[in-house]
Write a protein that holds these residues in place. Structure first.
Motif, PDB file in Angstrom:
ATOM      1  N   MET A 235       0.848  -1.192   0.000  1.00  6.47           N
ATOM      2  CA  MET A 235       0.000   0.000   0.000  1.00  6.47           C
ATOM      3  C   MET A 235       0.884   1.243   0.000  1.00  6.47           C
ATOM      4  SD  MET A 235      -2.887   1.145   2.823  1.00  6.47           S
ATOM      5  CE  MET A 235      -4.153   0.000   2.263  1.00  6.47           C
ATOM      6  N   ASP A 236       0.664   2.143  -0.944  1.00  2.00           N
ATOM      7  CA  ASP A 236       1.538   3.318  -1.044  1.00  2.00           C
ATOM      8  C   ASP A 236       1.294   4.261   0.133  1.00  2.00           C
ATOM      9  OD1 ASP A 236      -0.300   5.717  -1.918  1.00  2.00           O
ATOM     10  OD2 ASP A 236      -0.933   4.015  -3.148  1.00  2.00           O
ATOM     11  N   THR A 238       0.625   7.440   0.515  1.00  4.49           N
ATOM     12  CA  THR A 238      -0.525   8.351   0.483  1.00  4.49           C
ATOM     13  C   THR A 238      -1.811   7.626   0.864  1.00  4.49           C
ATOM     14  OG1 THR A 238       0.519   9.701  -1.230  1.00  4.49           O
ATOM     15  CG2 THR A 238      -1.879   9.892  -0.974  1.00  4.49           C
ATOM     16  N   TRP A 239      -2.021   6.495   0.249  1.00  7.84           N
ATOM     17  CA  TRP A 239      -3.216   5.693   0.545  1.00  7.84           C
ATOM     18  C   TRP A 239      -3.203   5.258   2.008  1.00  7.84           C
ATOM     19  CZ3 TRP A 239      -4.524   0.457  -2.341  1.00  7.84           C
ATOM     20  CH2 TRP A 239      -5.822   0.069  -1.997  1.00  7.84           C
ATOM     21  N   ARG A 240      -2.046   4.787   2.473  1.00  3.31           N
ATOM     22  CA  ARG A 240      -1.963   4.310   3.854  1.00  3.31           C
ATOM     23  C   ARG A 240      -2.304   5.426   4.831  1.00  3.31           C
ATOM     24  NH1 ARG A 240       1.670   0.323   7.313  1.00  3.31           N
ATOM     25  NH2 ARG A 240       1.443   1.362   9.313  1.00  3.31           N
ATOM     26  N   LEU A 309      -0.982  -5.189   1.080  1.00  3.57           N
ATOM     27  CA  LEU A 309      -2.362  -4.777   0.858  1.00  3.57           C
ATOM     28  C   LEU A 309      -3.367  -5.849   1.260  1.00  3.57           C
ATOM     29  CD1 LEU A 309      -4.379  -2.733  -0.195  1.00  3.57           C
ATOM     30  CD2 LEU A 309      -3.954  -3.581  -2.508  1.00  3.57           C
ATOM     31  N   SER A 535     -10.369   0.497  -1.643  1.00  2.00           N
ATOM     32  CA  SER A 535     -10.360   1.293  -2.862  1.00  2.00           C
ATOM     33  C   SER A 535      -9.533   2.561  -2.665  1.00  2.00           C
ATOM     34  CB  SER A 535     -11.791   1.655  -3.276  1.00  2.00           C
ATOM     35  OG  SER A 535     -11.786   2.564  -4.348  1.00  2.00           O
ATOM     36  N   ARG A 536      -8.425   2.645  -3.366  1.00  2.00           N
ATOM     37  CA  ARG A 536      -7.591   3.853  -3.287  1.00  2.00           C
ATOM     38  C   ARG A 536      -8.328   5.046  -3.880  1.00  2.00           C
ATOM     39  NH1 ARG A 536      -3.786   7.256  -5.392  1.00  2.00           N
ATOM     40  NH2 ARG A 536      -1.862   7.488  -4.149  1.00  2.00           N
ATOM     41  N   ASP A 537      -9.045   4.831  -4.976  1.00  2.00           N
ATOM     42  CA  ASP A 537      -9.777   5.928  -5.612  1.00  2.00           C
ATOM     43  C   ASP A 537     -10.803   6.523  -4.662  1.00  2.00           C
ATOM     44  OD1 ASP A 537      -8.343   5.596  -7.935  1.00  2.00           O
ATOM     45  OD2 ASP A 537      -9.852   4.330  -8.904  1.00  2.00           O
ATOM     46  N   ALA A 539     -10.660   6.461  -1.359  1.00  2.00           N
ATOM     47  CA  ALA A 539      -9.941   7.154  -0.289  1.00  2.00           C
ATOM     48  C   ALA A 539      -9.493   8.545  -0.729  1.00  2.00           C
ATOM     49  CB  ALA A 539      -8.734   6.324   0.142  1.00  2.00           C
ATOM     50  N   VAL A 540      -8.916   8.643  -1.915  1.00  2.00           N
ATOM     51  CA  VAL A 540      -8.395   9.921  -2.398  1.00  2.00           C
ATOM     52  C   VAL A 540      -9.529  10.884  -2.719  1.00  2.00           C
ATOM     53  CG1 VAL A 540      -7.093  11.017  -4.260  1.00  2.00           C
ATOM     54  CG2 VAL A 540      -6.260   8.888  -3.259  1.00  2.00           C
TER      55      VAL A 540
END
Length: 646
Positions: A235-236, A238-240, A309, A535-537, A539-540
């Motif tokens: 998990m990158d 930013t996402w984390r 992840l 879902s990263r999308d 989250a962002v």
């Protein structure tokens, strides 16, 4: 005639049915129904999205869905909602789930206490019902939840599966675990893991299929196959960071001390309880304990440290669910058996009681758990010079512990009930969650069975069953009036107000109202962040919207960190605050804000007033505004889309 009635009552009282009805009613009282709340909002929302893909289905949460596709639950729930309406579908689903859960618990209790007296069996059943059901961090998840969520069905299958294992029906057990995984793959693994490790303890050859399965999963991950490939995906940062803010329960480094205290008390109780069990029951207890501890270590190392992840998404710490449930069952055995093992056993019991009653208070629970383990180990290894005095001291400690707890919780409950608003004057859930009813039930049953008192006479059992059933029938539906209204579905008056402007709705005090009352996607809400780990999308996108809301002064820090920051009283939107916010291309079509000030609305808002038939209520805790937020009217403010003045 009277003699015949007495004979019939005597036969009924000697059988299991009166006790079963009484414990079922006690279970219902311990799981009051408060409508579509907690995680049920997510699953109901997904069901509504499937029924209305062009409306609710356009919500960020469902556009970027990464979790609901792994379960049969919401497609089935959607059909039920479509056929019966939201309120009826939710109530029937929760009632059916709790019924299946209780049936699974009865099966497990019978298998776990095979060879013991019926009194012990009933004591175990009551303790599992009465003791706090929470496990894991932040009191977010518990077993046997009264919500329309798939966890309950998976747990029910897991209970029946563990019972099947104890009865020697391994194939049946595996089939039941598979059924549970169809509804909730993560929770379905919990019982399976406990039974699998129990089988390994019985016969090490069971390690072979486990190792083979592990190799197969690693191979699938190396090949980048769907889902399995996430095992080697990191998990990158930013996402984390976003997931840590919204779901700290996924990261053991962020767990508060209370979490570790509860784990220590559960583990100590289960370990001591295992020593009181025999055969497969002992093996299952040890297997569950091992699975829970392995799950915590796995998420701490592979998830928290390495940010893998799939580990973060699978959440292996949920293996603590069988630990918590079996620990509650074993606490009944400790109450019955430990006093018979001499002064050390009684002291160990006193330590366990302290741990259970004060597990939320600092290091008290950890200290008590350690003391209980040490005393249980000493047991027959120490000769006491004055065993009578030691026993008396232990009984005094037990009595004082229960008394202090009852006084503290009673005072807190009285204050909480006195502070409840007129719109929700009483809550069974609040009373039960004080811990006092559960303590009373466990205390009466535990002392009764430990002392070896005779089975209550049939008239007493009948009277108890009648009282408990009456209370359950009258109090189980614990929904406040506003939730009853909301769960009925769309509100024609509100939909008429917003009909002139299509698009998303921002609801500043509530959660699923845009979906249910307005039939619209929600522009942003705290609830939408529950699935950001999948879902990263999502989250962002959600974080960007929350930051814009915070910059406009429309929300507090609880919108970014809903599990760790107290609910805040939403500031009322002003024309100045909304100017730049509503000018953006993707602003919500409408903002719905509670009116708590009797002053007239600013004409520059171009707002219309909408009033639900009963006030909305929300408890606010902490320094940010203790008390209750009550909203009898809402301002429906045009924002994005057509011009502000339209």
């Amino acid at each position: 005639m009277i003699a015949r009635l007495r004979a019939g009552l005597e036969r009924l009282g000697q059988g299991p049915w009166l006790a079963l009805v009484a414990t079922a009613a006690l279970f219902a009282l311990s799981r009051a129904y408060q409508g579509v709340r907690h995680d049920a909002r997510l699953y109901v929302g997904d069901a509504l999205a499937k029924l209305d893909p062009a409306g609710v289905g356009r919500d960020l949460m469902f556009v970027h869905d990464g979790q609901f596709g792994f379960s049969l639950y919401t497609p089935l729930l959607g059909r039920l909602v479509g056929a019966l309406g939201l309120a009826n579908a939710s109530l029937i689903t929760v009632a059916a789930t709790l019924l299946l859960w209780f049936a699974g618990l009865v099966l497990l209790t019978r298998a776990l206490t095979a060879g013991r007296s019926p009194a012990v069996r009933w004591a175990v059943l009551v303790f599992v019902i009465a003791l706090p059901p929470f496990y894991g961090p932040l009191n977010v998840i518990s077993f046997g939840e009264p919500f329309a969520v798939p966890r309950g069905l998976a747990e029910a299958a897991g209970l029946a599966g563990m019972a099947a294992y104890l009865s020697g029906r391994r194939i049946t057990a595996l089939a039941l675990f598979a059924v549970g995984m169809l509804f909730h793959p993560i929770m379905g693994l919990c019982g399976l893991a406990a039974v699998y490790l129990a089988l390994c303890l019985e016969d090490r050859r069971w390690l072979i299929p486990g190792l083979a399965g592990g190799v197969a999963v690693l191979a699938a991950a190396a090949l980048g196959l769907p889902v399995a490939g996430r095992l080697l995906t990191v998990m990158d940062p930013t996402w984390r960071h976003l997931v840590e803010a919204r779901s700290p329960i996924l990261f053991p480094a962020l767990w508060p001390l209370q979490t570790w205290t509860r784990l220590a008390v559960h583990a100590a109780t289960l370990a001591i309880g295992a020593s009181l069990l025999q055969g497969r029951a002992r093996t299952l207890a040890l297997g569950a304990l091992a699975a829970g501890l392995i799950g915590v270590v796995a998420v701490a190392v592979l998830g928290d440290k390495l940010s893998l992840l799939l580990i973060l998404q699978v959440q292996p710490w949920r293996m603590l669910e069988p630990v918590a449930l079996l620990a509650a069952a074993c606490m009944a055995l400790c109450v019955i058996d430990l006093p018979r093992r001499g002064p050390a056993g009684l002291l160990a019991l006193a330590a366990l009681v302290i741990g259970w009653l004060f597990m939320n208070r600092g290091v008290t629970g950890i200290t008590a758990a350690g003391a209980a383990l040490a005393l249980a180990w000493l047991d027959v290894r120490v000769a006491w010079s004055a065993p009578g005095r030691v026993r008396m001291a232990a009984l005094v400690v037990l009595g004082l512990t229960v008394l202090v707890y009852a006084i503290l919780q009673g005072a807190a409950l009285a204050a909480a009930l006195a502070a409840m608003p007129p719109a929700w004057p009483f809550s069974l859930g609040l009373v039960w969650n004080s811990g006092l009813p559960g303590l009373l039930a466990a205390l009466v049953v535990g002392v009764w069975v430990a002392r070896g008192w005779a089975r209550p006479r049939p008239p007493v059992l009948l009277g108890l069953a009648v009282v408990l059933v009456g209370l359950a029938v009258g109090l189980w539906d614990d929904r406040p009036a506003y939730v009853r209204f909301r769960d009925q579905g769309g509100d024609p008056a509100l939909r008429s107000i917003i009909a002139s402007r299509p698009g998303e709705v921002l609801w500043l005090a509530g959660d699923m109202e845009p979906w249910v009352l307005a039939g619209r996607p929600s522009w942003a809400s705290k609830m939408q962040g529950a699935g950001v780990v999948f879902s990263r999308d999502l989250a962002v996108s959600l974080q960007a919207r929350v930051e814009r809301l915070a910059k406009a002064g429309l929300v507090g820090g609880d919108w970014a960190e809903p599990l760790t920051v107290d609910d805040s009283r939403p500031p009322f939107p002003t024309a100045q605050r909304l100017g730049r916010f509503c000018a953006s291309d993707d602003a919500p079509a409408w903002i719905v804000a509670p009116i708590t000030d009797p002053a007239p609305l600013d004409p520059a808002l171009h707002a219309k007033t909408w009033a639900p038939p009963t006030p909305y209520v929300l408890e606010l805790v902490g320094h940010d505004g203790g008390g209750w937020l009550t909203a009898s009217r809402y301002a429906v403010i045009p924002c994005g889309g057509a011009g502000r003045g339209s």
